[in-house]
Design a protein around this motif. Structure first.
Motif, short mmCIF file in Angstrom:
data_model
loop_
_atom_site.label_atom_id
_atom_site.label_comp_id
_atom_site.label_asym_id
_atom_site.label_seq_id
_atom_site.Cartn_x
_atom_site.Cartn_y
_atom_site.Cartn_z
N UNK A 164 24.26 102.58 55.56
CA UNK A 164 24.36 101.46 54.61
C UNK A 164 25.81 101.20 54.22
N UNK A 165 26.61 102.25 54.13
CA UNK A 165 28.03 102.08 53.82
C UNK A 165 28.74 101.36 54.97
N UNK A 166 28.40 101.74 56.20
CA UNK A 166 29.00 101.06 57.36
C UNK A 166 28.61 99.59 57.39
N UNK A 167 27.35 99.30 57.13
CA UNK A 167 26.90 97.90 57.11
C UNK A 167 27.61 97.11 56.03
N UNK A 168 27.82 97.70 54.89
CA UNK A 168 28.52 97.02 53.79
C UNK A 168 29.96 96.71 54.19
N UNK A 169 30.63 97.68 54.83
CA UNK A 169 32.01 97.46 55.26
C UNK A 169 32.10 96.41 56.36
N UNK A 170 31.15 96.44 57.30
CA UNK A 170 31.12 95.43 58.36
C UNK A 170 30.86 94.04 57.77
N UNK A 171 29.99 93.96 56.79
CA UNK A 171 29.70 92.69 56.13
C UNK A 171 30.92 92.14 55.41
N UNK A 172 31.64 93.04 54.73
CA UNK A 172 32.86 92.62 54.03
C UNK A 172 33.91 92.13 55.03
N UNK A 173 34.03 92.82 56.14
CA UNK A 173 34.98 92.40 57.18
C UNK A 173 34.60 91.07 57.80
N UNK A 174 33.31 90.87 57.99
CA UNK A 174 32.85 89.59 58.55
C UNK A 174 33.14 88.45 57.59
N UNK A 175 32.92 88.66 56.30
CA UNK A 175 33.23 87.63 55.32
C UNK A 175 34.72 87.31 55.29
N UNK A 176 35.54 88.33 55.40
CA UNK A 176 36.99 88.11 55.42
C UNK A 176 37.38 87.30 56.66
N UNK A 177 36.80 87.64 57.82
CA UNK A 177 37.07 86.90 59.06
C UNK A 177 36.62 85.45 58.95
N UNK A 178 35.46 85.23 58.33
CA UNK A 178 34.97 83.86 58.16
C UNK A 178 35.89 83.06 57.24
N UNK A 179 36.41 83.71 56.23
CA UNK A 179 37.36 83.04 55.33
C UNK A 179 38.64 82.67 56.04
N UNK A 180 39.15 83.59 56.86
CA UNK A 180 40.37 83.32 57.63
C UNK A 180 40.12 82.16 58.59
N UNK A 181 38.97 82.17 59.26
CA UNK A 181 38.61 81.08 60.18
C UNK A 181 38.57 79.76 59.43
N UNK A 182 37.86 79.71 58.31
CA UNK A 182 37.71 78.48 57.54
C UNK A 182 39.06 77.92 57.10
N UNK A 183 39.89 78.76 56.48
CA UNK A 183 41.17 78.27 55.97
C UNK A 183 42.14 77.91 57.08
N UNK A 184 42.06 78.60 58.21
CA UNK A 184 42.91 78.23 59.34
C UNK A 184 42.53 76.85 59.86
N UNK A 225 41.01 74.43 58.13
CA UNK A 225 41.35 73.45 57.09
C UNK A 225 42.85 73.14 57.09
N UNK A 226 43.67 74.15 57.32
CA UNK A 226 45.12 73.95 57.29
C UNK A 226 45.68 73.44 58.62
N UNK A 227 45.15 73.90 59.73
CA UNK A 227 45.77 73.58 61.02
C UNK A 227 45.33 72.25 61.62
N UNK A 228 44.14 71.77 61.32
CA UNK A 228 43.72 70.48 61.87
C UNK A 228 44.61 69.33 61.39
#
Length: 157
Positions: free
Chosen positions: A4-24, A26-29
């Motif tokens: 469960x700890x590993x899943x929580x860390x993977x989920x947090x990393x995925x959310x961070x990656x999604x945020x980076x994707x979204x803002x990139x 929004x800014x780069x287009x």
């Protein structure tokens, strides 16, 4: 470490990656559209500066650009560095703007000259021709390569 700890860390990393994707995206287009207009400028100084920028951004590895953005300010101005997230967003946005600008430029230049002339014959201004005639055709042509670039961005994040 529990499952469960590993899943929580993977989920947090995925959310961070999604945020980076979204803002990139929004800014780069919009930045890419601005750069593409500079690349097609009639002013040779602007056109050449933008051409060099695109060549450097597309010709150097993204990892090197990330290192320059993150470590560069600290090396130039002792102690002043940007946060990791800011460095990632700056480097990704500037890098992908160069790629998007070439997609935009290719789409705009692929429209036949007759489309511009047809809009002018109808009495439209250059701005009206671009937004009402040309841009709609460009969008249809650039969606597939933009989709490919988005997939690459997902992989990079």
């Amino acid at each position: 470490m529990t499952f469960s700890t590993m899943l929580a860390q993977l989920g947090a990393g995925m959310l961070k990656s999604m945020g980076i994707f979204f803002w990139t995206v929004v800014l780069s287009l919009p930045l890419g559209l601005f750069v593409s207009f500079g690349r097609m400028s009639k002013n040779s100084v602007i056109r050449n500066i933008v051409k060099i920028y695109i060549s450097v951004m597309r010709g150097t590895p993204l990892m090197l650009q990330l290192m320059i953005v993150y470590y560069g300010p600290g090396l130039l101005w002792e102690g002043n560095s940007v946060s990791r997230l800011s460095a990632v967003l700056i480097a990704f946005s500037v890098n992908y703007a160069a790629y998007f600008s070439e997609i935009y430029r290719g789409g705009i230049e692929s429209i036949p000259r007759g489309q511009y002339e047809a809009g002018q014959v109808l009495g439209m201004t250059k701005k009206q021709v671009f937004f009402n005639v040309i841009l709609l055709q460009v969008v249809k042509r650039i969606v597939p390569p933009l989709g490919n670039e988005m997939m690459t961005l997902v992989k990079d994040t």
